[in-house]
Design an enzyme around this catalytic site. Structure first.
Site, short mmCIF file in Angstrom:
data_model
loop_
_atom_site.label_atom_id
_atom_site.label_comp_id
_atom_site.label_asym_id
_atom_site.label_seq_id
_atom_site.Cartn_x
_atom_site.Cartn_y
_atom_site.Cartn_z
N ASP A 1 0.30 -1.38 0.24
CA ASP A 1 -0.34 -0.38 0.48
C ASP A 1 1.12 1.31 0.02
O ASP A 1 1.73 1.79 1.08
CB ASP A 1 -0.96 -0.31 1.06
N HIS A 2 0.80 1.57 -1.48
CA HIS A 2 1.84 3.40 -0.98
C HIS A 2 1.28 4.89 -0.21
O HIS A 2 2.62 5.77 -0.12
CB HIS A 2 1.95 3.91 -2.73
N ARG A 3 0.00 4.11 0.03
CA ARG A 3 -0.31 5.35 1.30
C ARG A 3 0.63 4.87 2.27
O ARG A 3 1.41 6.31 3.35
CB ARG A 3 -1.82 5.76 1.49
#
Length: 473
Positions: free
Chosen positions: A443-445
Site C-alpha cells: 500500500d503506497h499510502r
C-alpha cells in the site's frame, strides 16, 4: 411443552448470510444444549452451529444448500417437560383447539410481542420483530363449549437497575448475558455489593421466555418451510448445452468483494526480485534430518515465513494499517502472519497470531495446523481476522510469480514463485542453482518505494544467506 426457535447467528464479524451445508439432525431427534445441529458456510469459513437448549427437533426450516439471512429461524425444537419445571402445555391448548373446531371460520390473528430468547455470540434479537399466533378462545366462545377461557400469559416484570449506572458483573457473567441476549441493566443483582451473578442472568433469561402452545407455532413453522422451499431450488447451479451459471456466494463471494474493495481503495505498488535460494534449500534438508525437529513439517515456506518476520523486525514501519476514518497510520507491534490457502470453497487467508514471538518449531506447528484446518474447511472466522501481512505461495502451482492484491486492512503481501533449477552466475561461474522470484505488493499510502525496496531486499538477503536468520535476529 413449548416450541423454541433457533435463528441463524452471526458467527463472524458483521456477517449477513450463510449457506446450510449439512444437517446433522432430523425432525424427531433429541438434541441437547451445545450439540452441533448443522454445518454452515459463511462468507469466511465453514462453521458448525451448536443449539443452545435441549429438546426434540420439531422442524428444519431450510434445506441443505440454501443461503439463509442472519436472524432467520432455521430450526424449531420442542422443549420442556412438567418434571423439569419448564413451560408446559396446559389445559388451555385443548380448550383453544375445541373452540377453533366449533368455529365456522379460522380464528382471526393478532400481533403478540416476541419473547426475547437465549442467543449465541452475535446471534442478536430484533426488538422490532413481532410474531402472530391464533387468538385464544373468547369468553363467549368458551361458554358455548362449556369451558372457561384461558388466561393470556403474562411476562414477569423484571426490576431494572438505576439508569445511568453500569451494572457490576465479572467478564464471564457479561459474556453469558451477551450469549443469552440479556441486558444486564435489567437484571436484579443478588451478589455482594450489587454484583450480578451467573444465577441472576439465568433467572432473567428464564423469566423472559413466554410459554407458547405447540399448535399455535406448528402451523407458521410449516408455512415458513414451504415458503422457503423455492429458495433452495433457485440456488442450484444452472447448466445448459452452451454455458454453466454458478451462484456466487460464501467464500468466493466475500473474496470477490474484498479484492475489488482492496484494488480500488489502496494504491498498489508491486516490486520483484529474483534470487538464488540454493543455501536455503540445503538448510531445509538439514533441518528435516535434525532429530530435535523430528515430527515437525519442515519446508521452504517455513523459512520464507521466518525471513519475512526477520525483515519486519528490521523494517517495522511496513507492519501497519491505514485508518481512513481517523486519517491515521496504525503501526502494529505484533505480526499476525497470513498464509493464503486455496481450498475447495475458494481462497481464504487465515493468519498465525503473534507469529513474531514464535520459535522455528512453534512456527512450523502453527503452519501445519493452519494448513490442515483450511484443507478440512474448519477455519474459524477468528482465524482470518486482524492479519497484518500475508504470504501467498503461487509457486506450488508452477507459477514464477504474480502481482498479488492486498488482503484488506493489511499493508503488504508477498508472492513466492516456483523454485527451479536454473543457470546462475555463482562465484564467477555459470552453475545450476535453485532460483525463485519474489513479488511484493504494498500500500503506497503506508510504504514508499524506499521502504518497500529495503523490506523486499532484506527478505531476499535472508533466503540467499540463511545464516542471517541468526545474525539478524
Amino acid at each position: 411443552m413449548t416450541i423454541r426457535e433457533f435463528k441463524m447467528p452471526d458467527v463472524g464479524e458483521g456477517l449477513t448470510e450463510a449457506e446450510i451445508l449439512k444437517w446433522y439432525v432430523q425432525p424427531g431427534d433429541t438434541v441437547t444444549d451445545g450439540q452441533v445441529v448443522c454445518e454452515v458456510e459463511t462468507a469466511k469459513a465453514a462453521v458448525e452451529l451448536p443449539i443452545p437448549f435441549d429438546g426434540v427437533v420439531h422442524a428444519l426450516l431450510f434445506e441443505e444448500g440454501t443461503t439463509v439471512d442472519v436472524g432467520q429461524v432455521i430450526i424449531s425444537v420442542q422443549t420442556g417437560d412438567a418434571g423439569a419445571g419448564a413451560p408446559v402445555q396446559t389445559a388451555a391448548a385443548p380448550v383453544a383447539e375445541a373452540a377453533a373446531a366449533a368455529a365456522p371460520a379460522a380464528p382471526a390473528e393478532e400481533p403478540v410481542a416476541e419473547a426475547r430468547q437465549p442467543v449465541l455470540v452475535g446471534y442478536g434479537v430484533s426488538t422490532a420483530s413481532t410474531k402472530r399466533r391464533p387468538r385464544k378462545a373468547t369468553a363467549a366462545t368458551a361458554a358455548q363449549n362449556g369451558t372457561a377461557a384461558p388466561a393470556a400469559p403474562v411476562l414477569p416484570a423484571v426490576p431494572a437497575q438505576p439508569t445511568g449506572e453500569r451494572p457490576l458483573a465479572k467478564p464471564p457473567v457479561r459474556k453469558l448475558a451477551k450469549d443469552l441476549g440479556i441486558d444486564l441493566a435489567s437484571v436484579v443483582p443478588t451478589g455482594d455489593g450489587g454484583v450480578v451473578t451467573r444465577e441472576d442472568v439465568h433467572a432473567a433469561a428464564a423469566a423472559a421466555i413466554a410459554p407458547q402452545a405447540v399448535p399455535a407455532v406448528a402451523a407458521p413453522v410449516a408455512a415458513q418451510a414451504q415458503a422457503q422451499a423455492p429458495v433452495a431450488e433457485a440456488a442450484v447451479t444452472e447448466t445448459s448445452a452452451r454455458e454453466t451459471r454458478i451462484p456466487v456466494k460464501g467464500v468466493r463471494k466475500v473474496t470477490a468483494q474484498a479484492m475489488v474493495g482492496s484494488a480500488f481503495t489502496a494504491p498498489h505498488v508491486t516490486e520483484f526480485i529474483t534470487l538464488d535460494v540454493t543455501r536455503t534449500m540445503k538448510l531445509v534438508q538439514e533441518l528435516k534430518d535434525d532429530p530435535d525437529l523430528a515430527g515437525l513439517r519442515i519446508n521452504p515456506l517455513l523459512l520464507i515465513a521466518k525471513a519475512v518476520l526477520v525483515a519486519i523486525r528490521r523494517n517495522p514501519d511496513v507492519n501497519a494499517s491505514w485508518d481512513e476514518a481517523a486519517q491515521e497510520i496504525v503501526l502494529k507491534h505484533y505480526v499476525n502472519l497470513g498464509i493464503a490457502a486455496a481450498t475447495p470453497r475458494g481462497l481464504i487467508v487465515p493468519n498465525i497470531k503473534d507469529a513474531h514471538a514464535k520459535t522455528l518449531g512453534e512456527l512450523s506447528e502453527s503452519l501445519s495446523s493452519l494448513v490442515a484446518t483450511a484443507r478440512d474447511g474448519k477455519t474459524s472466522p477468528a482465524d482470518m481476522q486482524n492479519g497484518t501481512i500475508t504470504i501467498t505461495n503461487v509457486g506450488v502451482f508452477g507459477v514464477d510469480t504474480g502481482t498479488p492484491i492486498l488482503n484488506p486492512g493489511e499493508s503488504a503481501i508477498l508472492a513466492v514463485g516456483a523454485i527451479k533449477l536454473q543457470p546462475w552466475v555463482h562465484k564467477g561461474k555459470v552453475k545450476p542453482r535453485q532460483v525463485t522470484t519474489l513479488a511484493l505488493s504494498f500500500d503506497h499510502r503506508l510504504i514508499d518505494g524506499e521502504l518497500g525496496s529495503k523490506f523486499l531486499a532484506d527478505i531476499a538477503a535472508v533466503l540467499e544467506h540463511p545464516r542471517r536468520l541468526i545474525t539478524w535476529s
